[in-house]
Write a protein that holds these residues in place. Structure first.
Motif, PDB file in Angstrom:
ATOM      1  N   ALA A  64      30.042  49.877  48.848  1.00 47.02           N
ATOM      2  CA  ALA A  64      31.227  49.321  48.187  1.00 47.02           C
ATOM      3  C   ALA A  64      32.107  50.422  47.604  1.00 47.02           C
ATOM      4  CB  ALA A  64      30.807  48.342  47.097  1.00 47.02           C
ATOM      5  N   ASN A  65      31.603  51.122  46.582  1.00 47.86           N
ATOM      6  CA  ASN A  65      32.364  52.217  45.976  1.00 47.86           C
ATOM      7  C   ASN A  65      31.433  53.082  45.129  1.00 47.86           C
ATOM      8  OD1 ASN A  65      31.967  51.017  43.432  1.00 47.86           O
ATOM      9  ND2 ASN A  65      33.968  50.028  43.421  1.00 47.86           N
ATOM     10  N   SER A  66      32.005  54.087  44.508  1.00 47.04           N
ATOM     11  CA  SER A  66      31.223  54.992  43.650  1.00 47.04           C
ATOM     12  C   SER A  66      31.972  55.290  42.353  1.00 47.04           C
ATOM     13  CB  SER A  66      30.919  56.304  44.381  1.00 47.04           C
ATOM     14  OG  SER A  66      30.163  56.092  45.546  1.00 47.04           O
ATOM     15  N   SER A  67      32.802  54.367  41.919  1.00 44.20           N
ATOM     16  CA  SER A  67      33.670  54.623  40.762  1.00 44.20           C
ATOM     17  C   SER A  67      32.991  54.387  39.427  1.00 44.20           C
ATOM     18  CB  SER A  67      34.926  53.746  40.857  1.00 44.20           C
ATOM     19  OG  SER A  67      34.582  52.372  40.882  1.00 44.20           O
ATOM     20  N   GLY A  68      31.815  53.798  39.446  1.00 48.97           N
ATOM     21  CA  GLY A  68      31.086  53.518  38.217  1.00 48.97           C
ATOM     22  C   GLY A  68      29.857  52.712  38.567  1.00 48.97           C
ATOM     23  N   PHE A  69      29.170  52.195  37.557  1.00 50.89           N
ATOM     24  CA  PHE A  69      27.914  51.484  37.826  1.00 50.89           C
ATOM     25  C   PHE A  69      27.991  50.036  37.345  1.00 50.89           C
ATOM     26  CE2 PHE A  69      27.449  54.224  34.046  1.00 50.89           C
ATOM     27  CZ  PHE A  69      27.195  53.296  33.058  1.00 50.89           C
ATOM     28  N   ASP A  70      26.842  49.347  37.405  1.00 49.83           N
ATOM     29  CA  ASP A  70      26.723  47.947  36.978  1.00 49.83           C
ATOM     30  C   ASP A  70      27.660  47.008  37.741  1.00 49.83           C
ATOM     31  OD1 ASP A  70      24.998  49.060  35.176  1.00 49.83           O
ATOM     32  OD2 ASP A  70      25.980  48.310  33.372  1.00 49.83           O
ATOM     33  N   PRO A  71      27.630  46.998  39.064  1.00 52.16           N
ATOM     34  CA  PRO A  71      28.521  46.108  39.811  1.00 52.16           C
ATOM     35  C   PRO A  71      28.038  44.665  39.788  1.00 52.16           C
ATOM     36  CG  PRO A  71      27.065  47.222  41.330  1.00 52.16           C
ATOM     37  CD  PRO A  71      26.753  47.781  39.961  1.00 52.16           C
ATOM     38  N   SER A  72      28.975  43.742  39.964  1.00 50.03           N
ATOM     39  CA  SER A  72      28.616  42.339  40.174  1.00 50.03           C
ATOM     40  C   SER A  72      29.593  41.743  41.170  1.00 50.03           C
ATOM     41  CB  SER A  72      28.613  41.547  38.862  1.00 50.03           C
ATOM     42  OG  SER A  72      29.915  41.469  38.311  1.00 50.03           O
ATOM     43  N   LEU A  73      29.209  40.609  41.729  1.00 50.03           N
ATOM     44  CA  LEU A  73      30.020  39.922  42.729  1.00 50.03           C
ATOM     45  C   LEU A  73      30.279  38.505  42.241  1.00 50.03           C
ATOM     46  CD1 LEU A  73      31.249  40.508  45.560  1.00 50.03           C
ATOM     47  CD2 LEU A  73      29.214  39.420  46.531  1.00 50.03           C
ATOM     48  N   PHE A  74      31.539  38.139  42.169  1.00 46.01           N
ATOM     49  CA  PHE A  74      31.941  36.811  41.709  1.00 46.01           C
ATOM     50  C   PHE A  74      32.537  36.030  42.875  1.00 46.01           C
ATOM     51  CE2 PHE A  74      35.639  34.289  40.036  1.00 46.01           C
ATOM     52  CZ  PHE A  74      34.887  33.229  39.562  1.00 46.01           C
ATOM     53  N   HIS A  75      32.041  34.815  43.098  1.00 40.43           N
ATOM     54  CA  HIS A  75      32.516  33.939  44.168  1.00 40.43           C
ATOM     55  C   HIS A  75      33.469  32.913  43.558  1.00 40.43           C
ATOM     56  CE1 HIS A  75      29.157  35.733  46.373  1.00 40.43           C
ATOM     57  NE2 HIS A  75      28.395  35.398  45.352  1.00 40.43           N
ATOM     58  N   ASP A  76      34.750  33.069  43.773  1.00 43.68           N
ATOM     59  CA  ASP A  76      35.741  32.174  43.186  1.00 43.68           C
ATOM     60  C   ASP A  76      35.767  30.852  43.945  1.00 43.68           C
ATOM     61  OD1 ASP A  76      37.719  31.286  41.518  1.00 43.68           O
ATOM     62  OD2 ASP A  76      38.987  33.047  41.766  1.00 43.68           O
ATOM     63  N   ASP A  77      36.327  29.821  43.311  1.00 42.31           N
ATOM     64  CA  ASP A  77      36.329  28.496  43.928  1.00 42.31           C
ATOM     65  C   ASP A  77      37.344  28.367  45.059  1.00 42.31           C
ATOM     66  OD1 ASP A  77      38.624  28.472  42.384  1.00 42.31           O
ATOM     67  OD2 ASP A  77      37.841  27.055  40.907  1.00 42.31           O
ATOM     68  N   ASP A  78      38.180  29.391  45.271  1.00 46.50           N
ATOM     69  CA  ASP A  78      39.095  29.380  46.407  1.00 46.50           C
ATOM     70  C   ASP A  78      38.526  30.127  47.610  1.00 46.50           C
ATOM     71  OD1 ASP A  78      39.240  31.995  45.599  1.00 46.50           O
ATOM     72  OD2 ASP A  78      41.405  32.022  45.240  1.00 46.50           O
ATOM     73  N   GLY A  79      37.265  30.545  47.525  1.00 47.17           N
ATOM     74  CA  GLY A  79      36.603  31.222  48.621  1.00 47.17           C
ATOM     75  C   GLY A  79      36.647  32.736  48.554  1.00 47.17           C
ATOM     76  N   LYS A  80      37.460  33.291  47.666  1.00 46.52           N
ATOM     77  CA  LYS A  80      37.536  34.743  47.554  1.00 46.52           C
ATOM     78  C   LYS A  80      36.311  35.293  46.813  1.00 46.52           C
ATOM     79  CE  LYS A  80      42.542  35.446  47.792  1.00 46.52           C
ATOM     80  NZ  LYS A  80      43.739  36.038  47.128  1.00 46.52           N
ATOM     81  N   LYS A  81      35.975  36.521  47.139  1.00 39.59           N
ATOM     82  CA  LYS A  81      34.879  37.213  46.460  1.00 39.59           C
ATOM     83  C   LYS A  81      35.447  38.447  45.757  1.00 39.59           C
ATOM     84  CE  LYS A  81      31.503  35.663  49.916  1.00 39.59           C
ATOM     85  NZ  LYS A  81      30.987  34.556  49.101  1.00 39.59           N
ATOM     86  N   TRP A  82      35.008  38.633  44.522  1.00 34.08           N
ATOM     87  CA  TRP A  82      35.545  39.703  43.692  1.00 34.08           C
ATOM     88  C   TRP A  82      34.422  40.624  43.229  1.00 34.08           C
ATOM     89  CZ3 TRP A  82      40.745  40.168  43.483  1.00 34.08           C
ATOM     90  CH2 TRP A  82      41.502  39.028  43.818  1.00 34.08           C
ATOM     91  N   PHE A  83      34.679  41.918  43.362  1.00 33.64           N
ATOM     92  CA  PHE A  83      33.713  42.954  42.994  1.00 33.64           C
ATOM     93  C   PHE A  83      34.169  43.586  41.679  1.00 33.64           C
ATOM     94  CE2 PHE A  83      31.653  47.106  43.286  1.00 33.64           C
ATOM     95  CZ  PHE A  83      30.428  46.799  43.860  1.00 33.64           C
ATOM     96  N   VAL A  84      33.296  43.593  40.712  1.00 35.10           N
ATOM     97  CA  VAL A  84      33.626  44.210  39.420  1.00 35.10           C
ATOM     98  C   VAL A  84      32.560  45.242  39.063  1.00 35.10           C
ATOM     99  CG1 VAL A  84      35.002  42.334  38.446  1.00 35.10           C
ATOM    100  CG2 VAL A  84      32.538  42.252  38.228  1.00 35.10           C
ATOM    101  N   ASN A  85      32.996  46.335  38.487  1.00 40.56           N
ATOM    102  CA  ASN A  85      32.066  47.340  37.975  1.00 40.56           C
ATOM    103  C   ASN A  85      32.736  48.115  36.855  1.00 40.56           C
ATOM    104  OD1 ASN A  85      33.229  48.712  40.728  1.00 40.56           O
ATOM    105  ND2 ASN A  85      32.994  50.285  39.151  1.00 40.56           N
ATOM    106  N   MET A  86      31.914  48.756  36.027  1.00 40.65           N
ATOM    107  CA  MET A  86      32.498  49.610  34.998  1.00 40.65           C
ATOM    108  C   MET A  86      33.038  50.885  35.642  1.00 40.65           C
ATOM    109  SD  MET A  86      30.578  52.520  34.441  1.00 40.65           S
ATOM    110  CE  MET A  86      30.900  52.921  32.743  1.00 40.65           C
ATOM    111  N   LEU A  87      33.993  51.523  34.989  1.00 42.13           N
ATOM    112  CA  LEU A  87      34.669  52.705  35.519  1.00 42.13           C
ATOM    113  C   LEU A  87      34.269  53.931  34.702  1.00 42.13           C
ATOM    114  CD1 LEU A  87      36.889  53.945  37.387  1.00 42.13           C
ATOM    115  CD2 LEU A  87      38.518  53.447  35.530  1.00 42.13           C
TER     116      LEU A  87
END
Length: 536
Positions: free
Chosen positions: A122-145
């Motif tokens: 995915a990336n290497s910009s920080g740690f503690d990633p999570s994946l959120f599945h929105d109700d419109d079908g999109k998937k969102w990746f979040v992590n600390m920077l």
């Protein structure tokens, strides 16, 4: 309603991520440098949990050779999108100093048992990633920077970007959606959606005694995010005498009947020096919604007892575990860093054979197989068959935290080849990583024959024992301070040691000849001792 006593996952089980699929609950926790990566426990009732899989179990998924202590797998996030499971995680290659090398990956599986896919970078910009599945079908990746320029801090906020599962990569713009609060050190993000609000749950305050859970919300996934009016929603930072300390880094789940729970990490310190020998554990709290904000049922200080749907069965927790070595290693055991298990151990003829590799302090390849310490007091015992030729070959029974912190009863030999028992310890030797000198005087033993090795831990006191053939166990060496096998003495600055105490079997051959040793069995016997305050 029945209640469970926290923690629900005792011993080293930090950074919990929880998901419910139908009537099944799953919690994923960090494993750091211990292999295989990520522990996933299963429950039907939030009270009784069983380890079901460590999904990162092959070289194509994970190779941690060279990862320093308390690096490796950080803060996995386990989710389900209605069709399959998703697991995101960080493999940390460096954490100390200004630079942090943190590589984030995504794997998936049709069921919790697998098969789990090879990782997608995915990336290497920080740690503690999570994946959120929105109700419109999109998937969102979040992590600390991470910002190594430290303006104003290395922990620079929470970054959001879309993940395209068809292309297997992050796409579109990315944005720092939350800089954190005055609690500082914002990390561990999880996104949720409820009643048209996006909720961002983060960990703040570091992983020691100022740790906390912060909640913020926004009508737009990109923000801005408004912080909870009574932030933090969970913390022990202002309750120094609470049984559960270091509380933070949480995740939220709802039961089929609409109740809300938050799982979080915690620590249970012992002695006046406040040392968490069991590492960071997983606890649970009941919560409720009011005015579209989440609150803990019993207030922000974590409760020792919590009402849950199920009734806990503690019989397994207190049962003696006698491990034999037949076709496969028991799931309680792990080893360090390497996916190439054939180079460090094998099973056959009812024995565990360890192949002597590097020292017990190596970050690359060492033959150490161990299980978590999950009780404040216990006995451990094994029988070793080992024929060393000199002092550079040793095998035995370690109580282990990291390269800087262990106690180790070994069968070895002197420079003339005479076999002997030797005790080694490396108590709080950061940054040198040296043995504590002088070593206790070794005990000469016959050059042939098996040796029984044992230890007892009673709270903060550790004693080693040995026996030849069918003799009775005899004590050997001083009574050590067992409390140093803890996060607080793990060889790093504050907020820098993240695992927990282990006990097990090890073998080193510093001559490079791969001399092996055999273990007949291993016993871990929990003992009820001391204050009930510290026991389940």
């Amino acid at each position: 309603m029945p209640s469970v006593r926290n923690p629900i996952l005792p011993g080293f089980n930090p950074d919990p991520s929880i998901v419910r699929v139908g009537d099944d609950y799953y919690i994923a926790t960090s494993t750091f440098e211990w292999y295989p990566g990520v522990q996933i426990h299963h429950s039907k009732d939030l009270a009784n949990w069983e380890l079901v899989i460590r999904p990162l179990n092959r070289k194509s998924q994970l190779d941690m050779r060279g990862d320093p202590d308390s690096c490796g797998i950080w803060a996995p996030c386990l989710t389900h999108d209605g069709e399959k499971f998703w697991l995101v995680y960080t493999d940390v290659k460096r954490k100390d100093g200004s630079f942090k090398d943190c590589h984030n990956y995504i794997v998936s599986a049709p069921s919790i048992e697998g098969p789990w896919s090879d990782p997608v970078y995915a990336n290497s910009s920080g740690f503690d990633p999570s994946l959120f599945h929105d109700d419109d079908g999109k998937k969102w990746f979040v992590n600390m920077l991470i910002d190594h320029r430290c303006r104003p801090r290395v922990f620079a906020g929470i970054v959001l970007q879309e993940f395209d599962p068809a292309a297997n990569k992050l796409v579109g713009p990315k944005k720092n959606i939350f800089k954190g609060t005055e609690l500082d050190l914002v990390e561990g993000p999880h996104l949720y959606k409820r009643n048209g609000w996006y909720y961002l749950l983060t960990a703040e305050g570091g992983t020691a005694y100022e740790h906390a859970c912060t909640l913020a919300r926004s009508r737009d996934i990109w923000g801005p995010y408004q912080v909870h009016p009574e932030n933090p929603i969970l913390s022990s930072k202002d309750a120094p005498f609470a049984a559960l300390q270091r509380a933070g880094h949480g995740d939220i789940v709802e039961t089929p009947d609409g109740k809300t729970y938050l799982v979080h990490l915690c620590g249970r310190p012992i002695t006046q020096k406040r040392r968490c020998v069991l590492g960071r554990e997983t606890a649970i709290q009941e919560a409720f919604w009011k005015d579209d904000w989440l609150y803990m049922k019993n207030g922000p200080v974590p409760s020792l007892r919590v009402e849950v749907p199920g009734t806990p069965d503690d019989s397994k927790y207190w049962a003696e575990q006698r491990y034999t070595f037949e076709k496969e290693l028991h799931k309680d055991f792990q080893w360090l860093r390497t996916p190439e298990t054939e180079r460090i151990f094998r099973l056959g003829d009812g024995k565990l054979t360890l192949i002597g590799r590097e020292s017990i302090g190596s970050w690359f390849e060492q033959a150490l197989v161990a299980r978590r310490q999950t009780h404040f007091s216990y006995d451990a015992e094994t029988v070793v068959d080992f024929s060393p030729t000199d002092e550079r070959q040793f095998s035995g029974l370690p109580a282990y935290y990291c390269r800087y912190n262990f106690f180790y009863l070994t069968v070895t030999a002197d420079s003339n080849g005479q076999r002997e028992l030797l005790l080694m310890s490396s108590e709080i030797s950061y940054p040198e990583g040296k043995l504590r000198m002088p070593l206790p005087e070794p005990i000469q033993i016959p050059n042939e024959g098996k040796v029984k090795l044992a230890l007892t831990i009673r709270g903060d006191k550790l004693q080693f024992y040995y026996a030849l053939e069918d003799d009775k166990l005899k004590s050997f060496g001083p009574v050590y301070d067992a409390s140093v096998i803890s996060d607080e003495c793990g060889g790093h600055q504050a907020h820098g040691s993240f695992t927990g105490a282990f006990v097990g079997m090890a073998c080193s051959d510093l001559n490079g000849t791969a001399l092996s040793t055999k273990f007949d069995y291993f016993i871990y016997r929990p003992v009820k001792y001391g204050s009930d305050r510290y026991e389940i």
